[in-house]
Design a protein around this motif. Structure first.
Motif, PDB file in Angstrom:
ATOM      1  N   ARG A 170       0.735  -1.260  -0.222  1.00 15.48           N
ATOM      2  CA  ARG A 170       0.718  -0.328   0.215  1.00 15.48           C
ATOM      3  C   ARG A 170       0.806   1.510   0.110  1.00 15.48           C
ATOM      4  NH1 ARG A 170      -3.314  -1.535   4.582  1.00 15.48           N
ATOM      5  NH2 ARG A 170      -3.279   0.983   5.758  1.00 15.48           N
ATOM      6  N   LEU A 171       2.248   0.969   0.434  1.00 15.97           N
ATOM      7  CA  LEU A 171       2.977   2.534   0.539  1.00 15.97           C
ATOM      8  C   LEU A 171       3.460   2.784  -0.373  1.00 15.97           C
ATOM      9  CD1 LEU A 171       4.268   1.761   4.360  1.00 15.97           C
ATOM     10  CD2 LEU A 171       3.364   4.148   3.839  1.00 15.97           C
ATOM     11  N   LEU A 172       4.467   1.584  -1.057  1.00 12.11           N
ATOM     12  CA  LEU A 172       4.205   1.777  -2.796  1.00 12.11           C
ATOM     13  C   LEU A 172       3.685   2.278  -3.824  1.00 12.11           C
ATOM     14  CD1 LEU A 172       7.522  -1.243  -3.212  1.00 12.11           C
ATOM     15  CD2 LEU A 172       7.543   1.371  -2.335  1.00 12.11           C
ATOM     16  N   ALA A 173       2.743   1.857  -3.598  1.00 14.14           N
ATOM     17  CA  ALA A 173       1.041   2.212  -3.849  1.00 14.14           C
ATOM     18  C   ALA A 173       0.703   3.246  -4.591  1.00 14.14           C
ATOM     19  CB  ALA A 173       0.220   1.208  -4.604  1.00 14.14           C
ATOM     20  N   ALA A 174       1.027   4.184  -3.371  1.00 15.49           N
ATOM     21  CA  ALA A 174       0.203   5.693  -2.416  1.00 15.49           C
ATOM     22  C   ALA A 174       1.894   6.163  -2.637  1.00 15.49           C
ATOM     23  CB  ALA A 174      -0.060   5.229  -1.119  1.00 15.49           C
ATOM     24  N   ALA A 175       2.588   5.504  -2.885  1.00 14.77           N
ATOM     25  CA  ALA A 175       3.856   6.652  -3.029  1.00 14.77           C
ATOM     26  C   ALA A 175       4.571   7.129  -4.733  1.00 14.77           C
ATOM     27  CB  ALA A 175       5.428   5.758  -2.425  1.00 14.77           C
ATOM     28  N   ARG A 177      -0.623   8.898   4.795  1.00 16.13           N
ATOM     29  CA  ARG A 177      -2.878   9.362   4.956  1.00 16.13           C
ATOM     30  C   ARG A 177      -3.185   9.055   3.584  1.00 16.13           C
ATOM     31  NH1 ARG A 177      -1.043  14.069   5.740  1.00 16.13           N
ATOM     32  NH2 ARG A 177      -1.113  15.269   4.053  1.00 16.13           N
ATOM     33  N   THR A 178      -2.118   8.643   2.554  1.00 14.58           N
ATOM     34  CA  THR A 178      -3.044   8.219   1.106  1.00 14.58           C
ATOM     35  C   THR A 178      -3.044   7.116   0.390  1.00 14.58           C
ATOM     36  OG1 THR A 178      -1.883   9.798   0.105  1.00 14.58           O
ATOM     37  CG2 THR A 178      -2.520   7.879  -1.448  1.00 14.58           C
ATOM     38  N   ALA A 179      -1.912   6.139   2.111  1.00 10.79           N
ATOM     39  CA  ALA A 179      -2.016   4.257   1.983  1.00 10.79           C
ATOM     40  C   ALA A 179      -2.619   3.945   2.899  1.00 10.79           C
ATOM     41  CB  ALA A 179      -0.247   4.043   2.618  1.00 10.79           C
ATOM     42  N   GLY A 180      -3.067   4.698   4.020  1.00  8.76           N
ATOM     43  CA  GLY A 180      -3.684   4.666   4.832  1.00  8.76           C
ATOM     44  C   GLY A 180      -3.097   3.709   6.359  1.00  8.76           C
ATOM     45  N   VAL A 181      -1.563   4.337   6.637  1.00  7.70           N
ATOM     46  CA  VAL A 181      -1.063   4.102   7.161  1.00  7.70           C
ATOM     47  C   VAL A 181      -0.701   4.928   8.259  1.00  7.70           C
ATOM     48  CG1 VAL A 181      -0.403   1.786   5.991  1.00  7.70           C
ATOM     49  CG2 VAL A 181       0.632   4.111   5.855  1.00  7.70           C
ATOM     50  N   THR A 182       0.252   4.632   9.668  1.00 16.20           N
ATOM     51  CA  THR A 182       1.088   6.147  10.203  1.00 16.20           C
ATOM     52  C   THR A 182       2.220   5.561  10.255  1.00 16.20           C
ATOM     53  OG1 THR A 182       2.067   4.044  11.744  1.00 16.20           O
ATOM     54  CG2 THR A 182      -0.164   4.808  12.507  1.00 16.20           C
ATOM     55  N   LYS A 183       2.928   7.202  10.374  1.00 17.91           N
ATOM     56  CA  LYS A 183       4.424   7.765   9.923  1.00 17.91           C
ATOM     57  C   LYS A 183       5.425   6.637   9.980  1.00 17.91           C
ATOM     58  CE  LYS A 183       6.678  11.629   9.560  1.00 17.91           C
ATOM     59  NZ  LYS A 183       6.993  13.224   9.786  1.00 17.91           N
ATOM     60  N   PRO A 184       5.205   6.048  11.561  1.00 15.75           N
ATOM     61  CA  PRO A 184       6.320   5.447  12.221  1.00 15.75           C
ATOM     62  C   PRO A 184       5.898   3.848  11.130  1.00 15.75           C
ATOM     63  CG  PRO A 184       5.185   6.285  13.809  1.00 15.75           C
ATOM     64  CD  PRO A 184       4.487   6.676  12.219  1.00 15.75           C
ATOM     65  N   THR A 185       4.510   3.455  10.487  1.00 17.08           N
ATOM     66  CA  THR A 185       4.660   2.438   9.806  1.00 17.08           C
ATOM     67  C   THR A 185       5.546   2.887   7.965  1.00 17.08           C
ATOM     68  OG1 THR A 185       2.279   1.960  10.523  1.00 17.08           O
ATOM     69  CG2 THR A 185       3.552   0.831   8.562  1.00 17.08           C
ATOM     70  N   VAL A 186       5.138   3.721   8.006  1.00 17.04           N
ATOM     71  CA  VAL A 186       6.040   4.421   7.009  1.00 17.04           C
ATOM     72  C   VAL A 186       7.763   3.709   7.112  1.00 17.04           C
ATOM     73  CG1 VAL A 186       6.706   6.220   5.033  1.00 17.04           C
ATOM     74  CG2 VAL A 186       4.843   5.937   5.658  1.00 17.04           C
ATOM     75  N   TYR A 187       8.476   4.981   7.870  1.00 11.21           N
ATOM     76  CA  TYR A 187      10.180   3.729   8.562  1.00 11.21           C
ATOM     77  C   TYR A 187      10.039   2.650   9.162  1.00 11.21           C
ATOM     78  CZ  TYR A 187      10.466   9.440   7.999  1.00 11.21           C
ATOM     79  OH  TYR A 187      10.543  10.321   6.913  1.00 11.21           O
ATOM     80  N   ALA A 188       8.968   2.104   9.610  1.00 10.57           N
ATOM     81  CA  ALA A 188       9.698   0.548   9.562  1.00 10.57           C
ATOM     82  C   ALA A 188       9.754   0.083   8.629  1.00 10.57           C
ATOM     83  CB  ALA A 188       8.048  -0.272  10.408  1.00 10.57           C
ATOM     84  N   HIS A 189       9.177   0.796   7.077  1.00  9.96           N
ATOM     85  CA  HIS A 189       9.596  -0.336   6.018  1.00  9.96           C
ATOM     86  C   HIS A 189      10.610   0.695   5.132  1.00  9.96           C
ATOM     87  CE1 HIS A 189       6.437  -3.382   6.041  1.00  9.96           C
ATOM     88  NE2 HIS A 189       5.623  -2.486   6.061  1.00  9.96           N
ATOM     89  N   SER A 232      14.121   6.476   4.863  1.00 12.70           N
ATOM     90  CA  SER A 232      14.426   7.783   3.676  1.00 12.70           C
ATOM     91  C   SER A 232      13.245   8.097   2.885  1.00 12.70           C
ATOM     92  CB  SER A 232      15.334   8.265   3.652  1.00 12.70           C
ATOM     93  OG  SER A 232      15.474   7.546   3.054  1.00 12.70           O
ATOM     94  N   LYS A 233      12.576   8.816   2.904  1.00  5.98           N
ATOM     95  CA  LYS A 233      11.229   9.182   2.271  1.00  5.98           C
ATOM     96  C   LYS A 233      12.103   8.934   0.846  1.00  5.98           C
ATOM     97  CE  LYS A 233       9.117  13.765  -0.424  1.00  5.98           C
ATOM     98  NZ  LYS A 233       9.802  15.027  -0.300  1.00  5.98           N
ATOM     99  N   SER A 234      13.716   9.467   0.622  1.00  3.71           N
ATOM    100  CA  SER A 234      14.244   9.209  -0.737  1.00  3.71           C
ATOM    101  C   SER A 234      14.562   7.221  -1.016  1.00  3.71           C
ATOM    102  CB  SER A 234      16.364   9.457  -0.523  1.00  3.71           C
ATOM    103  OG  SER A 234      15.901  10.305  -0.704  1.00  3.71           O
ATOM    104  N   ALA A 235      14.658   6.633   0.006  1.00 11.54           N
ATOM    105  CA  ALA A 235      14.666   4.687   0.133  1.00 11.54           C
ATOM    106  C   ALA A 235      12.554   5.270  -1.007  1.00 11.54           C
ATOM    107  CB  ALA A 235      14.731   4.193   1.021  1.00 11.54           C
ATOM    108  N   LEU A 236      11.806   5.312   0.050  1.00 15.32           N
ATOM    109  CA  LEU A 236      10.425   5.004  -0.333  1.00 15.32           C
ATOM    110  C   LEU A 236       9.817   5.750  -1.590  1.00 15.32           C
ATOM    111  CD1 LEU A 236       7.658   3.891   0.078  1.00 15.32           C
ATOM    112  CD2 LEU A 236       7.016   6.547   1.405  1.00 15.32           C
ATOM    113  N   ALA A 237      11.194   6.924  -2.290  1.00 10.23           N
ATOM    114  CA  ALA A 237      10.992   7.872  -3.320  1.00 10.23           C
ATOM    115  C   ALA A 237      11.256   6.011  -4.580  1.00 10.23           C
ATOM    116  CB  ALA A 237      11.134   9.045  -3.731  1.00 10.23           C
ATOM    117  N   ALA A 238      12.512   5.869  -4.118  1.00  3.41           N
ATOM    118  CA  ALA A 238      12.919   4.518  -5.186  1.00  3.41           C
ATOM    119  C   ALA A 238      12.431   3.563  -4.797  1.00  3.41           C
ATOM    120  CB  ALA A 238      14.609   4.505  -4.678  1.00  3.41           C
ATOM    121  N   GLY A 239      11.806   3.234  -3.633  1.00  2.00           N
ATOM    122  CA  GLY A 239      10.634   1.484  -3.742  1.00  2.00           C
ATOM    123  C   GLY A 239       9.756   2.358  -5.152  1.00  2.00           C
ATOM    124  N   ALA A 240       9.061   3.168  -5.247  1.00  2.00           N
ATOM    125  CA  ALA A 240       8.103   3.576  -5.573  1.00  2.00           C
ATOM    126  C   ALA A 240       8.426   3.888  -6.988  1.00  2.00           C
ATOM    127  CB  ALA A 240       7.164   4.638  -5.146  1.00  2.00           C
TER     128      ALA A 240
END
Length: 195
Positions: free
Chosen positions: A10-15, A34-46, A49-57
């Protein structure tokens, strides 16, 4: 484990959606959470950084692009028809999935100093070059690497046209690129036939 996998997906799809629509630099982690329907700590559990999330997306988008392109090309005859069919696919992709141009070029422009994002962008461009190179070899073109590079320039040119002029120009831009590709392919095939 299933919940963790689902949260990550969900995080990858939202990102992918939010970063593409709003831009990486303009979008904060809270918007993605918010878009993924998760908490901010959940983002950082996966993602560290924001860069890692952007690269994953970007990597997730590249996998979707690769699957979509492979499915399209599978129905085409080998050789030149498959190479030219790539531009038919490109027109369809922009019509349905890429109204802001190429997500990878956009990311490169926005995050030029971000090595993590830049690596994901380079990986996509290297993958696309390899696809084009393979198609050029299959079509028995002279200098398949040179032709693949030229075709990649055409594809990136379509992306720039869509970004600057909007998605309404995608059909025109891909038609012009397809025409230029056909000329390049004919030249490469002609010199191969003469040797």
């Amino acid at each position: 484990m299933q919940r963790t996998t689902t949260s990550r997906a969900r995080l990858l799809a939202a990102a992918e959606q939010v970063f593409y629509e709003q831009g990486i630099t303009k979008t904060n982690i809270d918007a993605v959470a918010r878009t993924a329907g998760v908490t901010k700590p959940t983002v950082y559990a996966h993602f560290a950084s924001k860069s890692a999330l952007a690269a994953g997306a970007l990597e997730a988008r590249q996998q979707r692009v690769a699957a979509d392109l492979a499915a399209h090309l599978a129905g085409e005859d080998p050789g030149a028809p498959r190479l030219t069919a790539l531009f038919t696919w490109l027109a369809s992709w922009y019509e349905h999935s890429s109204h802001r141009g190429c997500a990878f070029l956009n990311a490169a422009a926005e995050s030029a100093a971000d090595d993590v994002v830049a690596a994901a962008v380079r990986a996509e461009k290297e993958w696309l070059f390899e696809v084009l190179h393979g198609l050029c070899e299959e079509a028995e073109c002279d200098s398949p690497g040179e032709l693949a590079s030229q075709l990649l320039l055409l594809i990136d040119g379509v992306a720039a046209r869509v970004l600057v002029h909007g998605p309404g120009r995608a059909t025109e831009a891909t038609a012009a690129a397809a025409h230029a590709a056909a000329v390049l392919l004919a030249t490469a095939s002609q010199s191969h036939d003469q040797s």
